[in-house]
Design a protein around this motif. Structure first.
Motif, PDB file in Angstrom:
ATOM      1  N   THR A  17     -28.381  77.543  39.067  1.00  0.00           N
ATOM      2  CA  THR A  17     -29.687  78.041  38.640  1.00  0.00           C
ATOM      3  C   THR A  17     -30.672  77.881  39.788  1.00  0.00           C
ATOM      4  O   THR A  17     -30.643  76.886  40.514  1.00  0.00           O
ATOM      5  N   ASP A  18     -31.567  78.856  39.949  1.00  0.00           N
ATOM      6  CA  ASP A  18     -32.559  78.778  41.026  1.00  0.00           C
ATOM      7  C   ASP A  18     -33.413  77.532  40.881  1.00  0.00           C
ATOM      8  O   ASP A  18     -33.786  77.128  39.775  1.00  0.00           O
ATOM      9  N   LEU A  19     -33.710  76.912  42.023  1.00  0.00           N
ATOM     10  CA  LEU A  19     -34.550  75.722  42.046  1.00  0.00           C
ATOM     11  C   LEU A  19     -35.986  76.093  41.704  1.00  0.00           C
ATOM     12  O   LEU A  19     -36.416  77.220  41.975  1.00  0.00           O
ATOM     13  N   PRO A  20     -36.744  75.158  41.130  1.00  0.00           N
ATOM     14  CA  PRO A  20     -38.141  75.448  40.791  1.00  0.00           C
ATOM     15  C   PRO A  20     -38.935  75.907  42.020  1.00  0.00           C
ATOM     16  O   PRO A  20     -38.813  75.317  43.091  1.00  0.00           O
ATOM     17  N   GLY A  21     -39.692  76.968  41.862  1.00  0.00           N
ATOM     18  CA  GLY A  21     -40.515  77.485  42.951  1.00  0.00           C
ATOM     19  C   GLY A  21     -39.718  78.176  44.041  1.00  0.00           C
ATOM     20  O   GLY A  21     -40.202  78.367  45.151  1.00  0.00           O
ATOM     21  N   SER A  22     -38.478  78.551  43.740  1.00  0.00           N
ATOM     22  CA  SER A  22     -37.612  79.146  44.741  1.00  0.00           C
ATOM     23  C   SER A  22     -36.716  80.187  44.079  1.00  0.00           C
ATOM     24  O   SER A  22     -36.543  80.194  42.874  1.00  0.00           O
ATOM     25  N   ASN A  23     -36.137  81.044  44.884  1.00  0.00           N
ATOM     26  CA  ASN A  23     -35.151  81.986  44.357  1.00  0.00           C
ATOM     27  C   ASN A  23     -33.773  81.656  44.920  1.00  0.00           C
ATOM     28  O   ASN A  23     -32.940  82.517  45.104  1.00  0.00           O
ATOM     29  N   VAL A  24     -33.556  80.349  45.181  1.00  0.00           N
ATOM     30  CA  VAL A  24     -32.312  79.873  45.767  1.00  0.00           C
ATOM     31  C   VAL A  24     -31.757  78.740  44.900  1.00  0.00           C
ATOM     32  O   VAL A  24     -32.503  77.888  44.434  1.00  0.00           O
ATOM     33  N   SER A  25     -30.452  78.739  44.711  1.00  0.00           N
ATOM     34  CA  SER A  25     -29.818  77.684  43.918  1.00  0.00           C
ATOM     35  C   SER A  25     -29.284  76.581  44.827  1.00  0.00           C
ATOM     36  O   SER A  25     -29.106  76.773  46.033  1.00  0.00           O
ATOM     37  N   LEU A  26     -29.007  75.440  44.247  1.00  0.00           N
ATOM     38  CA  LEU A  26     -28.449  74.312  44.990  1.00  0.00           C
ATOM     39  C   LEU A  26     -27.097  74.681  45.592  1.00  0.00           C
ATOM     40  O   LEU A  26     -26.814  74.360  46.756  1.00  0.00           O
ATOM     41  N   SER A  27     -26.272  75.386  44.846  1.00  0.00           N
ATOM     42  CA  SER A  27     -24.953  75.763  45.371  1.00  0.00           C
ATOM     43  C   SER A  27     -25.068  76.734  46.542  1.00  0.00           C
ATOM     44  O   SER A  27     -24.289  76.653  47.494  1.00  0.00           O
ATOM     45  N   SER A  28     -26.050  77.637  46.529  1.00  0.00           N
ATOM     46  CA  SER A  28     -26.210  78.554  47.665  1.00  0.00           C
ATOM     47  C   SER A  28     -26.752  77.817  48.885  1.00  0.00           C
ATOM     48  O   SER A  28     -26.387  78.133  50.016  1.00  0.00           O
ATOM     49  N   ILE A  29     -27.586  76.802  48.673  1.00  0.00           N
ATOM     50  CA  ILE A  29     -28.063  75.980  49.794  1.00  0.00           C
ATOM     51  C   ILE A  29     -26.894  75.222  50.402  1.00  0.00           C
ATOM     52  O   ILE A  29     -26.760  75.137  51.628  1.00  0.00           O
ATOM     53  N   GLU A  30     -26.034  74.689  49.562  1.00  0.00           N
ATOM     54  CA  GLU A  30     -24.867  73.950  50.038  1.00  0.00           C
ATOM     55  C   GLU A  30     -23.954  74.857  50.867  1.00  0.00           C
ATOM     56  O   GLU A  30     -23.477  74.466  51.929  1.00  0.00           O
ATOM     57  N   THR A  31     -23.723  76.065  50.403  1.00  0.00           N
ATOM     58  CA  THR A  31     -22.895  77.018  51.135  1.00  0.00           C
ATOM     59  C   THR A  31     -23.527  77.361  52.482  1.00  0.00           C
ATOM     60  O   THR A  31     -22.846  77.389  53.514  1.00  0.00           O
ATOM     61  N   SER A  32     -24.838  77.579  52.486  1.00  0.00           N
ATOM     62  CA  SER A  32     -25.549  77.884  53.734  1.00  0.00           C
ATOM     63  C   SER A  32     -25.498  76.709  54.700  1.00  0.00           C
ATOM     64  O   SER A  32     -25.331  76.898  55.904  1.00  0.00           O
ATOM     65  N   LEU A  33     -25.635  75.503  54.173  1.00  0.00           N
ATOM     66  CA  LEU A  33     -25.589  74.305  55.010  1.00  0.00           C
ATOM     67  C   LEU A  33     -24.240  74.193  55.711  1.00  0.00           C
ATOM     68  O   LEU A  33     -24.181  73.935  56.914  1.00  0.00           O
ATOM     69  N   LYS A  34     -23.161  74.411  54.975  1.00  0.00           N
ATOM     70  CA  LYS A  34     -21.830  74.349  55.577  1.00  0.00           C
ATOM     71  C   LYS A  34     -21.693  75.387  56.682  1.00  0.00           C
ATOM     72  O   LYS A  34     -21.145  75.112  57.746  1.00  0.00           O
ATOM     73  N   SER A  35     -22.202  76.580  56.434  1.00  0.00           N
ATOM     74  CA  SER A  35     -22.118  77.658  57.412  1.00  0.00           C
ATOM     75  C   SER A  35     -22.920  77.331  58.670  1.00  0.00           C
ATOM     76  O   SER A  35     -22.443  77.518  59.795  1.00  0.00           O
ATOM     77  N   VAL A  36     -24.134  76.817  58.486  1.00  0.00           N
ATOM     78  CA  VAL A  36     -24.989  76.481  59.628  1.00  0.00           C
ATOM     79  C   VAL A  36     -24.365  75.381  60.457  1.00  0.00           C
ATOM     80  O   VAL A  36     -24.327  75.456  61.695  1.00  0.00           O
ATOM     81  N   VAL A  37     -23.864  74.338  59.812  1.00  0.00           N
ATOM     82  CA  VAL A  37     -23.237  73.232  60.545  1.00  0.00           C
ATOM     83  C   VAL A  37     -22.038  73.742  61.329  1.00  0.00           C
ATOM     84  O   VAL A  37     -21.861  73.414  62.503  1.00  0.00           O
ATOM     85  N   SER A  38     -21.231  74.565  60.710  1.00  0.00           N
ATOM     86  CA  SER A  38     -20.069  75.120  61.392  1.00  0.00           C
ATOM     87  C   SER A  38     -20.489  75.977  62.587  1.00  0.00           C
ATOM     88  O   SER A  38     -19.908  75.880  63.669  1.00  0.00           O
TER      89      SER A  38
END
Length: 107
Positions: A17-38
């Motif tokens: 579910t999208d985080l409050p005040g955002s149009n991004v979910s925790l799972s999509s942030i996690e996926t992006s974080l893995k991609s950025v680190v890689s």
């Protein structure tokens, strides 16, 4: 919510579910974080499986209850004179320092 830890606890109840005040979910942030680190590791001669392993460690760490609790304690609440941008910048700096310390990275 009075702390970052409470915010994360609520976010983890519904990770897609999208985080409050955002149009991004925790799972999509996690996926992006893995991609950025890689991607950050690309210039280094690191095997793909090691990159993925490290990205997974970083992703898991930022969801670790103890890590979140420490981060929440360190940043506290925004001060009365602090803007939202200043609070986010301060939080980013604290998070960066904690990650550097955890993974033995020097400034």
């Amino acid at each position: 919510m009075s702390s970052f830890q409470e915010f994360m606890d609520k976010a983890e109840e519904s990770p897609t579910t999208d985080l409050p005040g955002s149009n991004v979910s925790l799972s999509s942030i996690e996926t992006s974080l893995k991609s950025v680190v890689s991607d950050l590791l690309t210039p280094f001669s690191v095997r793909v499986d090691k990159k993925q392993e490290f990205a997974e460690k970083v992703s898991n760490l930022v969801r670790d209850k103890e890590f979140i609790s420490e981060f929440s304690d360190r940043i506290g609440e925004p001060s009365e004179l602090e803007t939202e941008d200043e609070f986010v910048e301060r939080g980013s700096n604290v998070l960066r320092k904690m990650l550097y310390d955890k993974f033995g990275i020097k400034d």
